[in-house]
Design an enzyme around this catalytic site. Structure first.
Site, PDB file in Angstrom:
ATOM      1  N   GLU A  23       0.568  -1.198   0.031  1.00 33.69           N
ATOM      2  CA  GLU A  23       0.046  -0.088   0.129  1.00 33.69           C
ATOM      3  C   GLU A  23       0.961   1.411   0.046  1.00 33.69           C
ATOM      4  O   GLU A  23       0.109   2.498  -0.264  1.00 33.69           O
ATOM      5  CB  GLU A  23      -0.921   0.011   1.199  1.00 33.69           C
ATOM      6  N   ASP A  61      18.155  15.716 -31.867  1.00 36.00           N
ATOM      7  CA  ASP A  61      18.225  16.598 -33.019  1.00 36.00           C
ATOM      8  C   ASP A  61      19.533  17.196 -33.026  1.00 36.00           C
ATOM      9  O   ASP A  61      20.408  17.049 -32.199  1.00 36.00           O
ATOM     10  CB  ASP A  61      16.972  17.743 -32.973  1.00 36.00           C
ATOM     11  N   ASP A  91      14.684  20.527 -29.876  1.00 35.06           N
ATOM     12  CA  ASP A  91      14.123  22.016 -29.350  1.00 35.06           C
ATOM     13  C   ASP A  91      13.345  22.664 -30.439  1.00 35.06           C
ATOM     14  O   ASP A  91      12.866  23.799 -30.027  1.00 35.06           O
ATOM     15  CB  ASP A  91      15.543  22.911 -29.562  1.00 35.06           C
ATOM     16  N   ASP A 104      10.399  18.611 -33.877  1.00 29.05           N
ATOM     17  CA  ASP A 104      10.925  17.538 -32.977  1.00 29.05           C
ATOM     18  C   ASP A 104       9.642  17.343 -32.159  1.00 29.05           C
ATOM     19  O   ASP A 104       9.803  16.154 -31.527  1.00 29.05           O
ATOM     20  CB  ASP A 104      12.092  17.905 -32.231  1.00 29.05           C
ATOM     21  N   ASN A 116       5.877 -13.912   4.599  1.00 34.23           N
ATOM     22  CA  ASN A 116       5.148 -14.024   5.623  1.00 34.23           C
ATOM     23  C   ASN A 116       3.907 -14.592   5.338  1.00 34.23           C
ATOM     24  O   ASN A 116       3.458 -15.561   6.373  1.00 34.23           O
ATOM     25  CB  ASN A 116       4.984 -12.621   6.475  1.00 34.23           C
ATOM     26  N   ASN A 147       2.074  -5.467   8.930  1.00 33.50           N
ATOM     27  CA  ASN A 147       2.201  -4.769   7.560  1.00 33.50           C
ATOM     28  C   ASN A 147       2.734  -3.511   7.680  1.00 33.50           C
ATOM     29  O   ASN A 147       3.334  -2.725   6.992  1.00 33.50           O
ATOM     30  CB  ASN A 147       1.144  -5.120   6.809  1.00 33.50           C
ATOM     31  N   ASP A 149       5.715  -1.239   6.552  1.00 33.85           N
ATOM     32  CA  ASP A 149       5.891  -0.304   5.633  1.00 33.85           C
ATOM     33  C   ASP A 149       6.730   1.030   6.067  1.00 33.85           C
ATOM     34  O   ASP A 149       7.211   1.700   5.492  1.00 33.85           O
ATOM     35  CB  ASP A 149       4.486  -0.110   4.988  1.00 33.85           C
TER      36      ASP A 149
END
Length: 849
Positions: A297, A339, A602, A606, A670, A695, A699
């Site tokens: 998460e 380019d 540029d 392009d 786990n 958990n 985290d």
């Protein structure tokens, strides 16, 4: 000027050829144009109603709901939202709020970035003229550009923006800056003479929307408007949704992997519980907790923080990151297409040298060419500006007497200068044409000698060789006039003495050579994709020391299928005379070949390729369109920041992969342990609340990952998502973790014969300790003790472990069913943890291979 006639003029309903400038216009249209009648108001109104206004279509964007729905459908996001829903349904509102906020933030940031294409179109529209002079009902009128239709006759003068694509009917020295479409920095002369090349760069009888008239005048017959113009094609290309980038493909693959692992474990637990004990609410909630436990998460937050930190570090080097995930794509890039003009070069003309008829450097040429540019009247070109800006100061004792200005019929300009009783005419122009007017040549010692055929041929070969080096040349000649001469005319330009040539070049940026070398050393193949001719590009490659293989022209590309082009493109490093559409096609076929492709450009020409690339890059001084289409903009003139950005992208990828590897392997290990234990134990090894607490604390321990350093080996080569390597790592380290979990089960059940609460508390302590401490083992490919973690990672990891132990071993954890543990059990857990860490260090090379 002659206008070609024929019978192939097409009505607005007929199919328009791709290169309209190759088709002669019809006789009727010639008469109409020669009288400058133009269309009648009724005809124009009919065509406007049928074909629509001369504007770029901007109605191809998805609405906000569609954009969000597409992201919610991603497997990883869907898993997270389902996990949040389950957490809320079971009363875990904290997890619900955290997950929903993280996912929402990620989606909002992504949707905001998608407005880039709409901004690109707005920039395109700003590049088009607002009004222009059109012939209607036989009279010149000023009309809004949106009201122009096919068949209109448009007058254009110096400084005007071309409002549509069309054919040149008449020209009086019309010079056009087409750099935005072709990349060519030199103005292009336009005339009604029929072109024989399908390339835009060679279309001398065509004008294109968005280009600029920099000198002279022209009358144009409009052939294409709105979305059918070259501008319109670019606009359409930046609105299309390209194939997913390297980052998006990797994230999608990870989501699919987690979904499969989750489905496997949940079904395994439900089936075993059904067989052993029958399906109960407790076993169902246990399976749900396993599913939530496998869900990473915090992955969106870890990725966002990691990428944002990379963006901040890059902003310190004046690099603007518009799409955060582009940092990862920059690190994954193994092919950079660039380019030439404005990216590797300065996009301006520089006077870089002068040579005499023998090819030696000549101050005499420099002095004369500067006198000509200083005193010549009429239209001044950018070559004159470069001469006056860069040449040594001329002798101020010479004064202007008269001049014969430049015109496109002669292609030269002459000035008459004098001092005391001396008069000399100095002429500059196209070298080959000027040499034909010369009867003598001046040697290096200053003496004039007659020009014979052998010497003339030698000078022509010298001029050709210099042109092959990418130099633009101006020939310089001189003629001594009588002391009483006060006027010169073009007829005086005979029996000249050839002095030499002034040489011009669009010079490479000072940092380009070192930057390209760093990119090549970092394992990136650099390919130049330019609208310029082969000699110019080849000379630049030599100057920059780019290890180039092969050369491919735009005409050759048009004859190749995508599959054939993909094969050629991989083995080719120089692409010349390339149109905007071809640039985008080259990028796409390279991506389809499995490469992660960046494009550095540029100009408006392009934008298509910038949009099509995994990571689009632009530079300072680039057009609004290029900057809007780009994911990353280099504001500093130092191209070395691009190589720095590659290193930053690889460091970012390395840290994201640390979380992905550790999260998937630890969670899988786990959850696999608990699923297996549920087969042998008469009770669930952990309650759903204890699983979620485990958990959450794990985290939290990984929040410091974005601040960690990366191994030198991770920065040396391109890095990209490899889901098979993630799966391989998970299948090695996950079962290893489960093996020690099962050993813990055996020690607790068979050795200490613990009750349910002691068992759950002890296993929780062992599980969280091994999960958190193994971070310091698998965060690096080196030996764990030889690579020091960042202090923030150290504190978040050890802090989370301290909180976990405090909750499990003190009265704080009673709400979760934890009880104090006796010292023998704690000592056994400590011993198992140390052995596990040693085993993880030993198996790490296999897991990371």
């Amino acid at each position: 000027m002659t206008i070609h006639t024929g019978s192939s003029f097409q009505s607005p309903k007929s199919r328009e050829p791709q290169a309209f400038w190759l088709v002669p216009i019809g006789e009727a249209m010639c008469v109409l144009a020669s009288r400058r009648q133009g269309l009648t108001s009724a005809e124009a109104a009919e065509r406007l109603a049928r074909d629509g206004p001369n504007v770029i279509d901007t109605h191809r964007h998805q609405n906000l709901i569609a954009k969000m729905a597409r992201r919610v459908a991603e497997p990883l996001v869907a898993i997270l939202l389902i996990s949040a829903a389950i957490s809320g349904a079971t009363g875990d509102w904290r997890s619900f709020v955290v997950i929903v906020l993280i996912v929402a933030l990620s989606i909002v940031l992504d949707v905001v970035q998608e407005h880039k294409a709409e901004s690109t179109i707005a920039a395109l529209q700003r590049s088009i003229a607002v009004t222009t002079t059109v012939h209607r009902d036989g009279l010149p009128v000023e009309l809004p550009v949106r009201d122009i239709v096919r068949g209109d006759v448009v007058e254009l003068r110096g400084g005007d923006l071309v409002p549509a694509d069309g054919i040149v009917l008449t020209s009086r020295g019309a010079l056009v800056n087409e750099a935005i479409l072709t990349g060519e920095p030199y103005p292009v002369e336009k005339s009604p003479e029929l072109s024989k090349s399908p390339s835009i760069a060679d279309a001398n009888n065509a004008l294109f929307a968005g280009t600029t008239i920099v000198g002279g005048e022209a009358v144009m017959l409009v052939q294409r408007i709105g979305g059918k113009t070259s501008f319109g094609a670019i606009a359409a290309s930046v609105q299309t949704r390209e194939a997913p980038t390297s980052f998006e493909r990797g994230l999608h693959g990870l989501g699919v992997l987690i979904l499969r692992l989750t489905a496997f474990l949940v079904l395994f637990v439900l089936l075993t519980q059904l067989v052993r004990h029958g399906l109960s609410l407790e076993s169902f909630m246990f399976a749900v907790a396993l599913a939530v436990g496998l869900t990473p998460e915090l992955l969106p937050m870890i990725m966002t923080v990691t990428l944002a930190r990379g963006a901040v570090r890059m902003s310190e080097r004046r690099v603007v990151v518009k799409r955060l995930s582009a940092i990862h794509d920059l690190g994954a890039m193994n092919v950079l297409c660039t380019d030439k003009t404005g990216t590797l070069t300065e996009a301006k003309i520089a006077h870089v040298g002068n040579f005499d008829a023998d090819g030696r450097e000549s101050e005499r040429v420099a002095e004369l060419v500067q006198l000509n540019s200083r005193f010549a009247s009429g239209m001044r070109s950018n070559l004159d500006d470069a001469i006056l800006a860069g040449a040594p100061k001329s002798n101020n004792s010479w004064n202007h007497v008269d001049d014969a200005p430049f015109d496109f019929g002669r292609r030269r300009a002459s000035v008459l200068v004098g001092r005391r009783d001396e008069r000399q005419m100095i002429t500059k122009g196209a070298p080959e044409a000027l040499l034909a007017l010369c009867a003598n040549m001046e040697r290096s010692d200053g003496k004039a000698v007659p020009l014979d055929n052998a010497t003339r041929q030698k000078i022509l070969e010298l001029i050709e060789n210099k042109s092959r080096e990418g130099l633009r040349l101006l020939g310089v000649a001189q003629r001594t006039m009588s002391p009483d001469c006060t006027r010169v005319v073009p007829e005086d330009e005979v029996a000249l003495t050839f002095i030499g040539c002034a040489a011009f070049l669009d010079p490479p940026k000072a940092t380009a050579r070192d930057a390209v070398a760093r990119l090549v050393n970092a394992g990136i193949s650099v390919k130049i994709v330019s609208g310029d001719a082969a000699p110019v590009v080849s000379h630049l490659v030599e100057m920059l020391g780019i290890p180039a293989r092969g050369i491919l022209t735009g005409d050759e590309i048009d004859t190749l299928t995508d599959r054939a082009l993909a094969d050629r493109a991989v083995a080719t490093d120089l692409f010349v005379r390339i149109s905007p559409e071809q640039k985008g096609r080259i990028v796409r076929v390279l991506r389809l070949s499995g490469n992660t492709v960046g494009f550095l450009g540029d100009g408006i020409n392009d934008a298509t390729a910038i949009h099509a690339a995994d990571v689009g890059l632009s530079v300072e001084g680039g057009t609004d369109v290029a900057r809007e289409a780009a994911d990353i903009i280099l504001l500093a003139p130092d191209l070395g920041v691009l190589a720095d950005g590659v290193s930053e992208g690889r460091r970012t990828y390395a840290n994201i992969m640390k979380y992905v590897r550790m999260g998937t392997s630890s969670n899988f290990g786990n959850m696999l342990s608990m699923a297996l234990a549920s087969l042998a134990l008469p009770f669930l090894p952990l309650t759903p609340l204890q699983i979620l607490l485990n958990n959450l604390l794990y985290d939290f321990s990984e929040i410091g990952i974005p601040f960690d350093s990366a191994d030198a080996t991770s920065l040396a080569r391109p890095q990209a998502w490899n889901i098979n390597s993630v799966l391989g790592f998970t299948l090695v380290m996950g079962p290893l973790s489960s093996l020690f979990d099962l050993a813990t089960f055996a020690v607790l059940q068979l050795g200490f014969k613990t009750d349910v609460d002691v068992f759950r508390t002890a296993w929780f302590v062992e599980s969280i300790a091994t999960q958190i401490l193994v971070i310091f083992v698998i965060r690096t490919t080196q030996r764990a003790w030889s690579s020091r973690p960042n202090r923030i990672l150290l504190w978040t990891s050890l802090g989370a472990l301290a909180v976990a132990l405090s909750v499990a071993l003190t009265s704080i954890g009673r709400f979760a069913g934890f009880v104090p543990l006796p010292m023998p059990i704690l000592a056994a857990i400590a011993g198992l943890t140390l052995v596990y860490l040693a085993a993880a260090e030993a198996l790490k090379p296999l897991a990371m291979r």
